[in-house]
Scaffold this motif. Structure first.
Motif, PDB file in Angstrom:
ATOM      1  N   UNK A  47       0.816  -1.220   0.000  1.00 36.65           N
ATOM      2  CA  UNK A  47       0.000   0.000   0.000  1.00 36.65           C
ATOM      3  C   UNK A  47       0.847   1.266   0.000  1.00 36.65           C
ATOM      4  N   UNK A  48       2.166   1.101  -0.213  1.00 32.39           N
ATOM      5  CA  UNK A  48       3.052   2.256  -0.164  1.00 32.39           C
ATOM      6  C   UNK A  48       3.092   2.965  -1.509  1.00 32.39           C
ATOM      7  N   UNK A  49       2.629   2.276  -2.568  1.00 33.44           N
ATOM      8  CA  UNK A  49       2.670   2.882  -3.890  1.00 33.44           C
ATOM      9  C   UNK A  49       4.004   2.649  -4.562  1.00 33.44           C
ATOM     10  N   UNK A  50       4.409   1.376  -4.674  1.00 29.78           N
ATOM     11  CA  UNK A  50       5.692   1.062  -5.309  1.00 29.78           C
ATOM     12  C   UNK A  50       5.537   0.929  -6.815  1.00 29.78           C
ATOM     13  N   UNK A  51       4.302   0.854  -7.297  1.00 30.52           N
ATOM     14  CA  UNK A  51       4.079   0.666  -8.724  1.00 30.52           C
ATOM     15  C   UNK A  51       3.805  -0.788  -9.053  1.00 30.52           C
ATOM     16  N   UNK A  52       3.120  -1.034 -10.182  1.00 31.36           N
ATOM     17  CA  UNK A  52       2.685  -2.394 -10.527  1.00 31.36           C
ATOM     18  C   UNK A  52       3.844  -3.386 -10.663  1.00 31.36           C
ATOM     19  N   UNK A  53       4.977  -2.965 -11.201  1.00 28.47           N
ATOM     20  CA  UNK A  53       6.060  -3.929 -11.458  1.00 28.47           C
ATOM     21  C   UNK A  53       6.598  -4.501 -10.155  1.00 28.47           C
ATOM     22  N   UNK A  54       6.936  -3.626  -9.206  1.00 29.56           N
ATOM     23  CA  UNK A  54       7.485  -4.116  -7.936  1.00 29.56           C
ATOM     24  C   UNK A  54       6.424  -4.890  -7.161  1.00 29.56           C
ATOM     25  N   UNK A  55       5.181  -4.405  -7.192  1.00 27.69           N
ATOM     26  CA  UNK A  55       4.121  -5.145  -6.508  1.00 27.69           C
ATOM     27  C   UNK A  55       4.029  -6.562  -7.053  1.00 27.69           C
ATOM     28  N   UNK A  56       4.081  -6.700  -8.387  1.00 27.54           N
ATOM     29  CA  UNK A  56       3.960  -8.030  -8.993  1.00 27.54           C
ATOM     30  C   UNK A  56       5.153  -8.901  -8.605  1.00 27.54           C
ATOM     31  N   UNK A  57       6.350  -8.325  -8.615  1.00 28.04           N
ATOM     32  CA  UNK A  57       7.547  -9.110  -8.265  1.00 28.04           C
ATOM     33  C   UNK A  57       7.445  -9.651  -6.837  1.00 28.04           C
ATOM     34  N   UNK A  58       7.129  -8.759  -5.901  1.00 23.95           N
ATOM     35  CA  UNK A  58       7.113  -9.212  -4.502  1.00 23.95           C
ATOM     36  C   UNK A  58       5.927 -10.131  -4.220  1.00 23.95           C
TER      37      UNK A  58
END
Lengths: 379, 559
Positions: free
Chosen positions: B320-331
């Protein structure tokens, strides 16, 4: 309930189920696991049995659910997440049953009986089994691969990098412990209650003036943090008029628990419609000679150094009070806003919200009445 | 077996003869891994009681909406101290302390590789913990009042900045944890070196007990994770006291950077807290199922895999920090992936029980309870890895329920199982089985009553860390259930403590090998002599005592 029942009608509960099904079908139908959905959606959320029943917000007449939860979504992101939630429940329940079933079976079937103890020898020693171990490695890999695809796809659907077409843009600024809302295209600044049109996308830009906060209205969308120096965005589109409640979800200090959220999605037209609200917010503050003594007290004391009233004072530390009485609540939701609670608040805010940043100014009764008269005139 | 001397005289030897001061002095200057291990566990248990009292006050406050049992200030200090205490002063010291006690015995070593470093680590931990609690007396908050830290156990910037956290309570948090963290680093290093270089003759890496494998990975994770935390804490100390701006966004610093630093420590930390629990259970289940562990090589592989993957899942705390879709998907993907080796372990434990002859003595009760509860914590973990679902329930009571199933239903149950299992070894006397079973069932019922409803209150919209909740949002029932479970849990914990204290004097004499187990620690006396083994052991398989007990059918030929 005058407008509420007319707007929502009797389609409400039917639409809930249909929405889950449609959304689940489009997101997850290709995943061969969608079988889990209909069963669970049809069973209805057993943990939120009242969430589909509605009450009526006393100040606006808008409908609001008895329990404002993610299981009663009113916006596409929240609806997508709700459908996903039932899918997750289905998969996890299946895994739960298999694993705990195996465990319970082993506990019952293989617990030592007295005759085993008497026999004294050990059971057959099994060191492992390549096919079995391969199976319980590969099957979980397949399951998590499918879940990863579902996760990535929904992230892409929900997390937008640009505003939806025709969206209303609102800047949200979290403060310890209240919310500031700015409508840059409409020239409106208000606090604590976000008023938006129903059936039109809303694009929020999330900022913080001090520490981390998180904007969470479960019926509209998942939460997104307000972090100083790290602006975020979030969108939703209320699919029906109503009042949607939430609260700050990132620990932000003393009064974190009393940093409540309230979103009013209004129809565009009508006396209580969004356009009427905009027109009122854009008008200058009420200037009534009968309240001049109160305004003088407001300007003479510290009030004006924190609070902004258009054309009167320019404080930036506390909530904008230009159209204070157009709001339904006080102190970021700690009390309904009426003359009595306002008087109590101005007299000593710490009685309603202990720990908030507004001090008691120790006004005498005359000053207090005058200021409250003035504030109560700011419609 | 019978060739090894039993020394019943040593049972309760500490009670006899010498004056108290001499005995205390001996404990204070000891470098014996067993005494240090016992001191780790005892101080951890004391902190556990303190953290439990803090939790009970919080649950009393949340028993009903708009309660005013404690002020917001006190409540915010309580959850900060509860989290910090349970992670740094209970979980870490008890687990590392038990590793300290058990690893040299299990690998047939005389002591840890660096005994004096070991003592140094223990005293750093203890005084770090005392420093943290000294904040109740010594730290000054707003208006000069004495206060404990109130910034939450992950102390997000910029709430920790001087502007928002006045006084020096946050400095106590930083220094207390930093000091005890240095102690953990010392112990982690010691475990790694001991396991790699002190194994007895014949004990190859692939013949080590699984607990030793888990402790090896834990030691490596401690070295990887505690460093970044310590560095971040030094930076925060600079921010607060020397005018630096690492985490101060007003001056070009980054609030998000703190979150990355903290969780780069924080998630491996979860595995530091849970891998030793896996190790305990991997020893207890075979003994009480009367079967060899199922799939030893795969268990080792899964442990190593968890070690590696745990270093790249930290940002799933930050969806919920707003890292962006790419990092969210990776983690998200990495977090799903770690479910696979964890699942393998659970299946292998059940596989071990399958076809066995299971004796449900108290250690096995706790170990089985661990498996059942950890499955639930694991499944809610999978749900949380699903980013859009996490956007709804992140930072809500759903997460509180989830991690208590992992760390209480998981780690704490395994710790109690391990205490019941190895207590006879360390003390020489058996715990009372009836009391132990009562304490298990009380804890099991109370635990589920408290923590299961939290999933529901979280999904209904209750954020964590609120000192009071709104009435009429459907939260009353779930909160009163959560609060009522505390009573049962408290009763269970009191019974355990009473049992531990009483049995030290009154328990039946245990003998060397009360559970008829197979690993090396059961070959020496209970309690073991200071040098552990009279004769340096030699092993020929993973279960040296099985080989001794079944010379006609030794393990080595199947491994």
């Amino acid at each position: 309930m005058r407008r509420g029942s007319a707007v929502r009608g009797d389609a409400g509960s039917k639409r809930e189920v249909r929405f889950s099904l449609r959304s689940a079908g489009s997101r997850c139908g290709s995943l061969a696991l969608a079988w889990a959905i209909p069963g669970f959606a049809a069973a209805a959320p057993p943990i939120a049995p009242d969430s589909l029943s509605e009450i009526c917000d006393p100040s606006t007449g808008l409908p609001m659910p008895a329990i404002p939860t993610m299981f009663d979504p009113a916006s596409p992101p929240a609806a997508d997440i709700e459908a996903l939630t039932w899918l997750l429940f289905g998969i996890c329940a299946a895994i739960f049953v298999v694993v705990q079933g195996a465990l319970v079976h082993a506990i019952i079937k293989y617990r030592a009986r007295r005759r085993d103890e008497a026999a004294g020898d050990e059971p057959r020693q099994v060191y492992g089994s390549n096919p079995v171990e391969l199976a319980w490695t590969v099957i979980p890999v397949v399951i998590v691969f499918v879940l990863t695809l579902a996760s990535v796809r929904l992230i892409r659907d929900i997390e937008r990098t640009s505003p939806p077409e025709g969206a209303l843009k609102v800047v949200v600024i979290g403060h310890q412990w209240w919310w500031e809302y700015r409508y840059p295209d409409l020239g409106i600044v208000t606090a604590n209650e976000l008023v938006v049109p129903a059936e039109r996308p809303v694009w929020l830009e999330l900022h913080s003036a001090d520490v981390n906060h998180s904007w969470w209205v479960p019926q509209l969308a998942g939460k997104m943090d307000c972090i100083p120096g790290h602006p975020n965005t979030l969108w939703f589109e209320a699919d029906r008029p109503g009042v949607y409640l939430g609260q700050c979800a990132e620990y932000c200090g003393n009064q974190h628990a009393n940093m409540l959220l309230r979103v009013e999605a209004r129809a565009v037209d009508g006396p209580l419609g969004f356009d009427a609200w905009v027109a009122n917010q854009q008008s200058p503050p009420v200037d009534d000679d009968s309240t001049t003594p109160g305004r003088d007290v407001f300007l003479a004391l510290a009030c004006q150094s924190c609070h902004d009233i258009a054309g009167v004072s320019e404080g930036a530390f506390g909530p904008n009070l230009t159209h204070l009485m157009s709001r339904a609540t006080l102190g970021a939701g700690v009390a309904p806003l009426d003359r009595d609670s306002l008087r109590q608040w101005v007299d000593d805010p710490q009685t309603l919200k202990p720990g908030c940043n507004m001090p008691s100014l120790k006004l005498d009764t005359n000053q207090l009445d005058a200021v409250v008269d003035y504030l109560a005139s700011l419609r | 077996m019978s060739t090894l001397t039993t020394r019943p005289a040593e049972v309760g030897a500490a009670v006899g003869g010498e004056p108290l001061a001499t005995r205390l002095h001996r404990w204070a200057v000891t470098v014996d891994h067993k005494r240090l291990g016992i001191m780790y566990v005892l101080s951890g248990l004391v902190f556990f009681l303190v953290g439990g009292i803090e939790a009970s006050i919080m649950r009393a406050q949340l028993a009903r909406p708009a309660n005013d049992l404690v002020s917001p200030e006190v409540f915010n200090q309580l959850f900060t101290m509860h989290g910090t205490t349970m992670v740094f002063l209970v979980g870490m010291p008890i687990l590392l302390g038990m590793g300290n006690y058990l690893v040299p015995l299990m690998i047939g070593a005389r002591d840890m590789a660096f005994p004096r470093l070991n003592a140094f680590g223990f005293w750093l931990f203890l005084f770090g913990g005392l420093l943290l609690y000294f904040s109740y007396i010594g730290a000054q908050g707003l208006y000069g009042t004495a206060v404990a830290p109130d910034v939450g156990w992950f102390a997000y910037a910029p709430l920790t900045d001087r502007t928002f956290s006045r006084g020096n309570s946050t400095d106590y948090w930083i220094l207390g944890i930093m000091v005890s963290g240095f102690g953990s680093i010392a112990t982690g290093l010691n475990l790694v070196v001991t396991i790699l270089s002190m194994r007895c003759r014949g004990m190859t890496l692939m013949r080590m007990p699984l607990l030793a494998w888990m402790m090896l990975i834990v030691g490596l994770l401690v070295l990887a994770a505690l460093g970044p935390l310590t560095a971040a804490q030094v930076m925060l100390l600079f921010d607060r006291n020397l005018g630096a701006h690492f985490f101060d966004p007003q001056e070009g610093g980054s609030a998000v950077l703190w979150q990355h630093f903290f969780w780069f420590f924080g998630h491996p930390e979860v595995y530091i807290l849970v891998l030793p629990a896996f190790g305990f259970v991997s020893e207890i289940i075979p003994t009480f199922s009367r079967k060899v562990i199922f799939g030893y090589p795969l268990m080792v592989a899964a442990t190593v895999a968890i070690g590696f993957i745990s270093l790249s899942v930290w940002a799933h705390h930050m969806f919920a920090v707003g890292m962006g879709p790419a990092l969210n998907a990776f983690f998200s993907a990495m977090t799903f992936m770690i479910a696979v080796p964890t699942g393998i372990k659970i299946f292998n434990w059940i596989g071990t029980m399958w076809g066995g002859r299971i004796r449900f003595a108290s250690p096995m009760l706790f170990a089985t309870g661990f498996v059942a509860m950890f499955v639930i914590g694991g499944l809610t973990g999978i749900m949380l890895a699903m980013v859009p679902f996490d956007w709804q329930v992140s930072d809500s009571y759903f997460v509180v329920g989830h991690f208590h199933y992992v760390l209480f239903g998981g780690t704490v149950f395994a710790i109690f199982g391990a205490l019941h299992y190895w207590y006879p070894k360390a003390v020489g006397r058996m715990l009372d089985e009836t009391v132990a079973k009562w304490s298990f069932w009380l804890l099991f019922a109370g635990f589920n009553l408290t923590f299961f409803p939290m999933h529901i209150s979280g999904m209904l919209g209750m954020p964590r860390r609120i000192y009071t909740f709104q009435p009429d949002r459907g939260l009353e029932l779930w909160n009163v259930l959560s609060s009522s479970g505390v009573v049962l849990q408290a009763a269970g914990v009191i019974l355990i403590v009473w049992n531990l204290l009483r049995s030290a004097r009154k328990g039946a004499v245990a003998g060397n090998d009360p559970w008829d187990a197979w690993t090396l620690e059961w070959a020496t006396t209970s309690p073991p002599p200071e040098h552990n083994f009279d004769v340096a052991p030699t092993v020929g398989s993973r279960r040296p005592l099985w080989d001794l007990k079944h010379p006609e059918d030794p393990d080595g030929r199947y491994e």
